[in-house]
Write an enzyme that holds these catalytic residues in place. Sequence first.
Site, PDB file in Angstrom:
ATOM      1  N   ASP A 252     -10.949 -16.345 -15.130  1.00 29.81           N
ATOM      2  CA  ASP A 252     -11.605 -16.710 -13.812  1.00 29.81           C
ATOM      3  C   ASP A 252     -12.751 -17.658 -14.372  1.00 29.81           C
ATOM      4  O   ASP A 252     -13.660 -17.459 -15.029  1.00 29.81           O
ATOM      5  CB  ASP A 252     -12.357 -15.403 -13.384  1.00 29.81           C
ATOM      6  CG  ASP A 252     -12.699 -15.522 -12.059  1.00 29.81           C
ATOM      7  OD1 ASP A 252     -11.928 -15.800 -10.995  1.00 29.81           O
ATOM      8  OD2 ASP A 252     -13.955 -15.441 -11.623  1.00 29.81           O
TER       9      ASP A 252
ATOM     10  N   ASP B 122      -2.082  -1.150  -3.646  1.00 25.91           N
ATOM     11  CA  ASP B 122      -2.242  -0.423  -4.729  1.00 25.91           C
ATOM     12  C   ASP B 122      -1.236  -0.591  -5.812  1.00 25.91           C
ATOM     13  O   ASP B 122      -0.239  -1.224  -5.602  1.00 25.91           O
ATOM     14  CB  ASP B 122      -2.633   1.013  -4.573  1.00 25.91           C
ATOM     15  CG  ASP B 122      -1.564   1.607  -3.569  1.00 25.91           C
ATOM     16  OD1 ASP B 122      -0.309   1.549  -3.827  1.00 25.91           O
ATOM     17  OD2 ASP B 122      -1.970   2.392  -2.543  1.00 25.91           O
TER      18      ASP B 122
ATOM     19  N   ASP C  44      -3.872   4.051   2.731  1.00 26.18           N
ATOM     20  CA  ASP C  44      -5.207   3.700   3.112  1.00 26.18           C
ATOM     21  C   ASP C  44      -5.539   2.326   3.544  1.00 26.18           C
ATOM     22  O   ASP C  44      -6.692   2.194   3.752  1.00 26.18           O
ATOM     23  CB  ASP C  44      -6.152   4.093   1.741  1.00 26.18           C
ATOM     24  CG  ASP C  44      -5.964   3.230   0.513  1.00 26.18           C
ATOM     25  OD1 ASP C  44      -5.196   2.439   0.745  1.00 26.18           O
ATOM     26  OD2 ASP C  44      -6.612   3.356  -0.455  1.00 26.18           O
TER      27      ASP C  44
ATOM     28  N   GLU D  88      -9.064 -20.676 -15.350  1.00 27.98           N
ATOM     29  CA  GLU D  88      -9.230 -21.460 -14.284  1.00 27.98           C
ATOM     30  C   GLU D  88     -10.471 -22.225 -14.442  1.00 27.98           C
ATOM     31  O   GLU D  88     -11.411 -21.789 -15.036  1.00 27.98           O
ATOM     32  CB  GLU D  88      -9.686 -20.363 -12.985  1.00 27.98           C
ATOM     33  CG  GLU D  88      -9.803 -20.956 -11.699  1.00 27.98           C
ATOM     34  CD  GLU D  88     -10.721 -20.087 -10.876  1.00 27.98           C
ATOM     35  OE1 GLU D  88     -10.449 -20.322  -9.610  1.00 27.98           O
ATOM     36  OE2 GLU D  88     -11.341 -19.311 -11.113  1.00 27.98           O
TER      37      GLU D  88
ATOM     38  N   HIS E 128      -4.966 -17.014  -4.113  1.00 25.25           N
ATOM     39  CA  HIS E 128      -5.780 -16.198  -3.319  1.00 25.25           C
ATOM     40  C   HIS E 128      -6.985 -17.033  -2.788  1.00 25.25           C
ATOM     41  O   HIS E 128      -7.571 -16.589  -1.959  1.00 25.25           O
ATOM     42  CB  HIS E 128      -6.126 -14.958  -3.912  1.00 25.25           C
ATOM     43  CG  HIS E 128      -7.239 -15.049  -5.037  1.00 25.25           C
ATOM     44  ND1 HIS E 128      -6.648 -15.742  -6.212  1.00 25.25           N
ATOM     45  CD2 HIS E 128      -8.241 -14.856  -5.546  1.00 25.25           C
ATOM     46  CE1 HIS E 128      -7.588 -15.800  -7.278  1.00 25.25           C
ATOM     47  NE2 HIS E 128      -8.769 -15.378  -6.651  1.00 25.25           N
ATOM     48  N   ASP E 129      -7.341 -18.166  -3.251  1.00 24.28           N
ATOM     49  CA  ASP E 129      -8.492 -18.840  -2.695  1.00 24.28           C
ATOM     50  C   ASP E 129      -8.043 -20.004  -1.947  1.00 24.28           C
ATOM     51  O   ASP E 129      -9.027 -20.706  -1.609  1.00 24.28           O
ATOM     52  CB  ASP E 129      -9.208 -19.389  -4.145  1.00 24.28           C
ATOM     53  CG  ASP E 129      -9.814 -18.259  -4.955  1.00 24.28           C
ATOM     54  OD1 ASP E 129     -10.183 -17.297  -4.323  1.00 24.28           O
ATOM     55  OD2 ASP E 129      -9.814 -18.420  -6.009  1.00 24.28           O
TER      56      ASP E 129
ATOM     57  N   ASP F 234      -6.272 -10.528 -14.913  1.00 26.50           N
ATOM     58  CA  ASP F 234      -7.404 -11.299 -14.539  1.00 26.50           C
ATOM     59  C   ASP F 234      -8.497 -10.983 -15.438  1.00 26.50           C
ATOM     60  O   ASP F 234      -8.810  -9.850 -15.542  1.00 26.50           O
ATOM     61  CB  ASP F 234      -7.822 -11.142 -13.253  1.00 26.50           C
ATOM     62  CG  ASP F 234      -8.155 -12.601 -12.330  1.00 26.50           C
ATOM     63  OD1 ASP F 234      -8.897 -13.360 -12.964  1.00 26.50           O
ATOM     64  OD2 ASP F 234      -7.297 -13.058 -11.404  1.00 26.50           O
TER      65      ASP F 234
ATOM     66  N   ASP G 183       0.969  -1.312   0.011  1.00 26.10           N
ATOM     67  CA  ASP G 183      -0.110  -0.057   0.050  1.00 26.10           C
ATOM     68  C   ASP G 183       0.789   1.166   0.002  1.00 26.10           C
ATOM     69  O   ASP G 183       1.521   1.595   0.946  1.00 26.10           O
ATOM     70  CB  ASP G 183      -0.765   0.173   1.307  1.00 26.10           C
ATOM     71  CG  ASP G 183      -1.620   1.178   1.462  1.00 26.10           C
ATOM     72  OD1 ASP G 183      -1.746   1.958   0.401  1.00 26.10           O
ATOM     73  OD2 ASP G 183      -1.861   1.402   2.685  1.00 26.10           O
TER      74      ASP G 183
HETATM   75  C1  GLC Z   1     -12.553 -17.598  -8.766  1.00 26.48           C
HETATM   76  C2  GLC Z   1     -11.659 -16.614  -7.989  1.00 26.48           C
HETATM   77  C3  GLC Z   1     -12.422 -16.243  -6.661  1.00 26.48           C
HETATM   78  C4  GLC Z   1     -13.699 -15.589  -7.342  1.00 26.48           C
HETATM   79  C5  GLC Z   1     -14.530 -16.406  -7.896  1.00 26.48           C
HETATM   80  C6  GLC Z   1     -15.758 -15.609  -8.364  1.00 26.48           C
HETATM   81  O1  GLC Z   1     -12.867 -18.715  -8.197  1.00 26.48           O
HETATM   82  O2  GLC Z   1     -10.517 -17.089  -8.148  1.00 26.48           O
HETATM   83  O3  GLC Z   1     -11.484 -15.686  -5.976  1.00 26.48           O
HETATM   84  O4  GLC Z   1     -14.297 -15.498  -5.739  1.00 26.48           O
HETATM   85  O5  GLC Z   1     -13.701 -17.045  -9.023  1.00 26.48           O
HETATM   86  O6  GLC Z   1     -15.095 -14.689  -9.369  1.00 26.48           O
END
Ligand code: GLC
Length: 569
Positions: free
Chosen positions: A208, A31, A27, A266, A338-339, A100, A23
């Site tokens: 995604d 960023d 804030d 993904e 991140h999931d 993404d 950051d």
């Molecule tokens: C994918 C992303 C996840 C998001 C989901 C809906 O799985 O990696 O973080 O919540 O799609 O977009």
Amino acid sequence: MQTMDPWWKSAVVYQIYPRSFADADGDGVGDLRGIIAHLDHLAGLGVDVIWLSPIYPSPQDDNGYDISDYQDIDPLFGDLDVFDELLAGVHARGMKLVMDLVVNHSSDEHPWFLESRSDKASPKRDWYWWRPAREGMEPGTPGAEPTNWTAAFGGSAWEFDDKTGEYYLHLFSRKQPDLNWENEEVRQAVHTMMRWWLDRGVDGFRMDVINLISKDTALPDGPVAGTAVFPESAAGYVNGPRVHEFLHEMHEEVFAGRDAVLTVGEMPGVTIEEAVRFTDPRRRELDMVFQFDHVWADRGDDPWQLVPLKLTRLKAILGRWQAGLAEHGWNSLYWNNHDQPRAVSRYGDDSPAHRVASAKMLGTVLHMHRGTPYVYQGEELGMTNYPFETIADFRDIESLGQYAEAVERDGRSPEEVLTVLRARGRDNARTPMQWDASPHAGFTTGRPWLAVNPNHTRINAAAQRDDPDSTYHYYRRLIALRHTEPAVVDGDFTMLLPHDERLYAFTRRLGATELLVIGNFTGRRVRAEIEDAAAWSSAELLLTNEAAPSADLTLAPWQAVVYRRTVEA
Ligand code: GLC
């Protein structure tokens, strides 16, 4: 893309989750200027590609995976000028930048959806999935939803909208309405937007949940509206009837003539057979996919029961993917994103005695597979899960939604549910990046949006950069190995010791070069009972996280080794 020898086969990708990376404006949310300030950390690590989780304007219901404008930057993160600066900084260091692409759904605040929702006769009505209540049912009453599909973040996948008396589909939150890819204008709008980013200079897309874009237009009920989020049998939307057609069309419309682009889809619930079709270069769809089998291997039938991971199961899964994509197609390799919870806490041992060794071992085993490895921010430091105490410590819409459903609706005990969220919850990966030992880990001068892990005083980038034995420097050597040793990129993969619950062992073979990789998944010394052990122990040791093993190949706790030898061609 998809020339004889695509560059991304020898590349390593680093994922940045911008809100938690750095950051610069105080804030409390990361960023783009924060990323710019830390580009040398990534260049120093030697990664080839940076993938940015979404930075587009968004109500941030799902931390940016709910996009309200596909062609701008959320002021939270910066603006298009800062973005161009970031892109130039990435390119100046010889790296590439992948965006993404979240187009299975938009935000409910996207102008497309606002228009679609406004009137049944709107020209954008058909851009989303609007349906009346089930025959003979009173609209808006329980059970009147058009199908029994459940949303990933809890509740029905259908939201009733008073204004027009119909429901819209959202496979994720109600603020993430699914776009209707059957509609050609939708597809064209997405293609136009993608070309706009490529023309701006970006180098590709991580797509995604892209295997959910094609729905069975009959919208059949699912077998059970059960708890598994994306069972392979999920009705009507996992690997739907037109998904290959849509991705091939996208390839022709967007990527044709742009050889250097990277695409990774993904794909929850994708099978090996489907993945081959998605990634076989002759079909011109995608370069690679993220499959989920190995990160779902520790899920049981009851989602609120932790199932200990069996190493033999993990090896069987990843071994099948290696074999399945050996001839055609290409794997992507990941433990973290991140999931997912932090790999060292999940598959390794994050206690002080073993954290560093097990983090290095996990990296070694993953990166020595055939495929393109992905490093998630902080993985290169061996960052761990967070010690969550109560549900109030979580910010993630998925964890909060599942908790509410399990505890409030289904009457589970809060402690039972929290035990699972502590181990598996997505916020484990989302705590701020640990840059140094200062109060907010050097992430922000303000109040961080999600708590910093208290272990940042011990685990941080500043300390590791000065320590040649650190996880950071080990990852640097590991990444370099992919760039210098062709067998890592192209070698055939052979799994060894498939029934062993302690060791993960395999060979890679390219021409006369053979590599042996072994990872000890235990905190004990283990002898590797493989053919030729003595010969291997005197071969060249390319990489290890501990002292060289003895002649009988006995590995130290959490030790990893990579040997190389020359064999008769
Ligand atoms: C994918 C992303 C996840 C998001 C989901 C809906 O799985 O990696 O973080 O919540 O799609 O977009």
